[in-house]
Scaffold this active site. Structure first.
Site, PDB file in Angstrom:
ATOM      1  N   SER A 128       0.924  -1.229   0.018  1.00 27.60           N
ATOM      2  CA  SER A 128      -0.014   0.063  -0.093  1.00 27.60           C
ATOM      3  C   SER A 128       0.957   1.236  -0.062  1.00 27.60           C
ATOM      4  CB  SER A 128      -0.902   0.110   1.349  1.00 27.60           C
ATOM      5  OG  SER A 128      -1.897   1.025   1.279  1.00 27.60           O
ATOM      6  N   GLU A 223      -2.037  -2.471  -8.369  1.00 26.77           N
ATOM      7  CA  GLU A 223      -3.271  -2.388  -7.736  1.00 26.77           C
ATOM      8  C   GLU A 223      -3.560  -1.151  -6.760  1.00 26.77           C
ATOM      9  OE1 GLU A 223      -3.614  -2.929  -3.827  1.00 26.77           O
ATOM     10  OE2 GLU A 223      -1.659  -1.657  -3.608  1.00 26.77           O
ATOM     11  N   HIS A 288      -4.828  -5.289  -1.554  1.00 29.74           N
ATOM     12  CA  HIS A 288      -5.576  -4.740  -0.517  1.00 29.74           C
ATOM     13  C   HIS A 288      -6.810  -6.011  -0.280  1.00 29.74           C
ATOM     14  CE1 HIS A 288      -3.564  -1.040  -1.022  1.00 29.74           C
ATOM     15  NE2 HIS A 288      -4.085  -0.889   0.362  1.00 29.74           N
TER      16      HIS A 288
END
Length: 314
Positions: A128, A223, A288
């Site tokens: 992330s 992503e 995620h």
């Protein structure tokens, strides 16, 4: 703020280092980004200790937050110091990020990279918001890093596939990562160094020193979470116009959680990235989602979009 210029000896060349852990090794959990939930961290630490690791928690990962900016785990200088102290400690074999959120980009220019480089390669894990630190570590140390689940996240302690993939990456290394429900958006095979991460972080790192992609053939993993399709379109268009995708040999799409209707998202990705004419795999369970497989950034990889698999021959 001006973009930092690297000295000649800052941009490390050579074969990327790849570190393995053994039971009994000490790892430190740091919080470069958002504040850490103590209960969630305890569950993640228990998993790591169950593998025989000794776990130290850095001060900013101890459930605190910045007194002014509550979305940060502590002041920028403190978070940067935690990272640097963990990496420089000769007893520490791995530095694991507790969680993402926001804030990693704020500390990159505050880290004593000379001290980090002198300490040599270590296991580094995060995802992330930690995308920015992956790129910075790669640029400074030219080492393999692990884009994977974090101790204060939910997947490590709740999803067996997630935990097993990280365990193998830490102790044994990865030979393959597959997408059981994957689909070739564009068929074909490709070879190159794997890198990438969360689209938002990649786009907002453009023109920073860590924002330049590696040289040579590359397989890119992408992503994100909580971004509307038009916003992802905007980020990808910016990256395309900046030349970030030049030299890409293949693309792998991970999870896109709460990013709008899947059909519209896939249509946008094909519209924006299809003209690159490279193999593209949709549906790798990494990022995620409820399953977060671990990916070795900086490692040579072979992509088969048709077989929905990444292989790591090294």
């Amino acid at each position: 703020m001006r973009r930092e210029r690297l000295d000649d000896d800052d941009d490390v060349d050579g074969e990327a280092g790849h570190v393995r852990l053994e039971p009994g090794d000490l790892v430190t959990v740091v919080a470069p980004s958002g504040p850490v939930d103590a209960d969630a961290l305890r569950r993640g630490v228990a998993v790591l200790e169950g593998w025989g690791l000794r776990v130290r928690v850095a001060p900013c990962a101890g459930g605190h937050c910045d007194p002014v900016l509550g979305y940060l785990a502590g002041p920028d200088t403190a978070r940067a110091a935690d990272f640097g102290e963990a990496w420089a400690d000769p007893e520490v074999r791995g530095v694991l990020c507790a969680r993402g959120g926001y804030g990693a980009q704020r500390i990159i220019d505050l880290i004593d990279w000379g001290r980090v480089r002198a300490a040599g390669p270590k296991v580094f894990v995060g995802s992330s918001d930690i995308t920015a630190l992956h790129a910075a570590v790669a640029r400074r140390l030219d080492q393999v890093t692990l884009f994977g689940p974090m101790p204060a996240g939910t997947a490590l302690s709740s999803d067996p596939a997630t935990a097993e993939a990280l365990r193998r990456a830490l102790f044994e290394g990865l030979e393959t990562v597959s997408a059981p429900d994957g689909e070739a958006l564009v068929p074909g095979t490709a070879e190159g160094v794997l890198h990438g991460g969360t689209v938002t972080l990649l786009a907002t790192s453009l023109d920073a020193f860590e924002g330049d992609p590696p040289h040579g053939d590359r397989i890119v993993f992408l992503e994100d979470i909580g971004e509307a399709v038009y916003r992802l379109d905007r980020f990808l268009t910016q990256m395309l116009r900046a030349g970030w995708f030049d030299g890409v040999a293949g693309i792998v799409f991970g999870s896109f959680i709460d990013c709008g209707a899947e059909a519209e998202l896939r249509a946008m990705l094909l519209d924006r990235l299809g003209p690159l004419d490279v193999p593209m795999l949709w549906g790798l369970p990494a990022g995620h989602g409820p399953t977060q497989l671990t990916l070795p950034f900086g490692a040579p990889a072979e992509l088969s979009a048709d077989d929905a698999v990444l292989r790591f021959p090294d």
